[in-house]
Design a protein around this motif. Structure first.
Motif, short mmCIF file in Angstrom:
data_model
loop_
_atom_site.label_atom_id
_atom_site.label_comp_id
_atom_site.label_asym_id
_atom_site.label_seq_id
_atom_site.Cartn_x
_atom_site.Cartn_y
_atom_site.Cartn_z
N VAL A 126 0.87 -1.17 0.00
CA VAL A 126 0.00 0.00 0.00
C VAL A 126 0.91 1.23 0.00
O VAL A 126 1.85 1.31 0.81
CB VAL A 126 -0.91 0.03 1.25
CG1 VAL A 126 -1.85 1.23 1.19
CG2 VAL A 126 -1.70 -1.27 1.37
N ILE A 135 -3.91 7.52 -0.78
CA ILE A 135 -3.58 6.09 -0.80
C ILE A 135 -3.66 5.52 -2.22
O ILE A 135 -4.58 5.84 -2.99
CB ILE A 135 -4.56 5.30 0.10
CG1 ILE A 135 -4.35 5.68 1.58
CG2 ILE A 135 -4.40 3.79 -0.08
CD1 ILE A 135 -3.05 5.21 2.15
N ASP A 137 -3.68 1.59 -3.55
CA ASP A 137 -3.78 0.23 -3.01
C ASP A 137 -4.27 -0.75 -4.09
O ASP A 137 -5.39 -1.25 -4.03
CB ASP A 137 -4.73 0.23 -1.81
CG ASP A 137 -4.82 -1.12 -1.11
OD1 ASP A 137 -3.94 -1.96 -1.34
OD2 ASP A 137 -5.78 -1.31 -0.33
N ARG A 142 -5.28 -2.92 2.27
CA ARG A 142 -6.03 -2.39 3.40
C ARG A 142 -7.04 -3.42 3.92
O ARG A 142 -7.22 -3.58 5.13
CB ARG A 142 -6.77 -1.11 2.99
CG ARG A 142 -5.88 0.12 2.87
CD ARG A 142 -6.61 1.29 2.25
NE ARG A 142 -7.01 1.01 0.87
CZ ARG A 142 -7.70 1.83 0.10
NH1 ARG A 142 -8.08 3.01 0.57
NH2 ARG A 142 -8.01 1.50 -1.14
#
Length: 507
Positions: A126, A135, A137, A142
């Protein structure tokens, strides 16, 4: 957590992101820093990645860094101290370990997602923009972090083959990230890949294996970690001797677990200190190699020592002999030797090796206090304190406090019905040690006469005789029969000792 769109980036790192952005480059925070930030904590060690090559990274870091280091430059990594943060910026890359090689083949990349795809586990794949914390990802890290899943990025075999150390890292993350509220676990596919290919660890340097093993030893869930290393077949490539402890029974009066299970309990319960954790891990490793059975004749009662549990014939009366007790004579000394060999193989520092071996060799001494028919005198307590102390120069490597902490943890792995008695004995010994040390710094007591004094007294040059006389005077000081500053009495004792023992024959 899966809905988290960004993390809060500390101001010094934000400035770093802006610096790269102004140069037309992106800089992403990755790895443990982002993983921990998503879990609610901010660390001081920061990994970052960028499309810039090392030369440009140095140019961009220079104006904002307090210090630069380039030890990893050939692998694409430049380190910097930025405020309170240690930052390592690495060019997008792919790593590949070829069979039999201990060092990766490094290839620079150009894309963030490609860089994340070569990382070990989704929870470490991540990324967050250093500029604004947004973020990225692409592999649902997550989600795995939220549900406690250690999942490789892509095919497990490919990820482990890229860097076989990842097999140990998987165990380490499962061990260190697990809590009672949220345990972490590897996917079945990852576990299968590790079991089938544990031998790939042979291509990894001892130093890298040691560092991962150390992190497992110092975790809150060390027993879980050690059990997993054994279960997945990794321990034979770390400390193969430890495998000998499995299913080795012990005397039921003192231990209700086999040597392996007992060791896990002791290691889990000892203080989280690097030396103590290793001493606990190795403390009974010598038992399998010293295992003997005490046989007794069913007719005349004669005792004999055998290496097996088979019935035998009494050498005294010809009667039948049966195993009655289990013994591990001298296992502490055998274990100390094994600990030295194992730690040396893992490239531990000499001081650490000496400290651990010293504690292992002495770990049965408190038991002597517990089972002795006569109570220890103050002189015996002084010798105990002195004998368990180890130093090199001005650095103290081990002492009686550490040994008592190890002994206390050892009690927790004992049979419940004997535990209360052992705990009372431990408290008594600790109290007496504290009382003696309150009077004198026993560990620091020395002979009132040094080598020069002795050479002048006897009119002789250097030689091994000096050590013999000094050891005698030092022992008299520790025993309390000679004052540390009483040089006059020391001379009298030295002359009397020399007259009786004639140490000069040895030169």
């Amino acid at each position: 957590m899966t809905e988290t769109k960004s993390i809060e980036v500390p101001e010094p790192l934000t400035r770093l992101g802006e610096r790269f952005e102004e140069a037309g480059r992106e800089l992403y925070l990755v790895g443990g820093f982002v993983r921990d930030a998503l879990s609610g904590s901010i660390g001081k060690d920061v990994d970052a990645t960028t499309g810039s090559h090392p030369k440009e990274i140095k140019r961009l870091l220079g104006p904002v860094a307090d210090h630069l280091w380039t030890v990893g430059e050939r692998f694409g990594t430049i380190g910097a101290r930025v405020g309170p943060y240690d930052v390592e910026v690495t060019t997008y890359r792919t790593d590949l370990y070829t069979q039999g090689s201990r060092h990766p083949e490094v290839r620079f990349g150009t894309d963030l997602v490609e860089d994340l795809a070569r990382r070990d586990f989704t929870i470490n794949a991540v990324a967050a923009s250093a500029e604004n914390g947004e973020i990225r990802d692409p592999f649902d890290g997550r989600k795995d972090l939220e549900f406690g899943v250690i999942r490789p990025v892509g095919d497990p075999l490919d990820r482990m083959r890229d860097d076989p150390l990842r097999m140990l890292r998987a165990v380490r993350f499962e061990t260190t990230l697990s809590t009672s509220e949220k345990p972490f676990a590897m996917t079945p596919q990852l576990e299968a890949a590790i079991k089938e290919n544990a031998h790939w660890l042979e291509s990894i340097s001892a130093e890298r294996i040691r560092d991962e093993f150390e992190k497992i030893l110092l975790s809150e869930n060390v027993a879980k970690g050690l059990r997993t290393l054994v279960r997945l077949g990794l321990m034979p490539y770390i400390v193969p001797e430890f495998m000998e402890t499995l299913n080795v029974e012990q005397e039921a009066e003192f231990h209700h677990k086999d040597v392996f299970e007992h060791t896990l309990i002791v290691t889990q319960n000892v203080e989280k200190d690097p030396i103590l954790r290793k001493a606990a891990f190795f403390h009974d490793i010598g038992k399998p190699r010293t295992l003997v059975y005490e046989h007794r004749c069913t007719y005349c009662g004669a005792k004999s020592i055998q290496k097996n549990t088979e019935e035998g014939e009494c050498e005294h009366c010809g009667g039948r002999t049966l195993p009655k007790k289990i013994h591990f004579y001298g296992h502490e000394n055998v274990g100390a030797t094994m600990a030295r060999k194992s730690m040396k193989r893992l490239a531990y520092p000499k001081d650490d090796i000496d400290a651990v071996a010293h504690l292992v060799a002495n770990h049965m001494r408190p038991m002597g206090y517990a089972v002795g028919r006569d109570p220890w005198s103050d002189s015996a307590i002084r010798r105990f304190i002195r004998d368990t102390h180890l130093s090199r120069g001005d650095r103290e490597l081990a002492n009686v406090d550490m040994l008592l902490k190890l002994a206390q943890a050892d009690i927790t792995g004992g049979a419940p019905r004997r535990r209360r008695i052992a705990e009372e004995s431990w408290r008594s010994l600790k109290s007496r040690v504290d009382a003696v040390r309150a009077e004198d710094s026993v560990e620091k007591l020395e002979s009132p006469l040094d080598g020069n004094d002795l050479m002048q007294l006897f009119g002789r040059g250097p030689g091994r005789w000096i050590k013999h006389v000094k050891d005698y005077l030092e022992n008299e000081t520790v025993e309390g029969r000679l004052g540390e500053d009483d040089t006059e009495k020391a001379r009298e004792l030295a002359v009397a000792y020399a007259r009786e023992h004639d140490p000069f024959e040895e030169g």
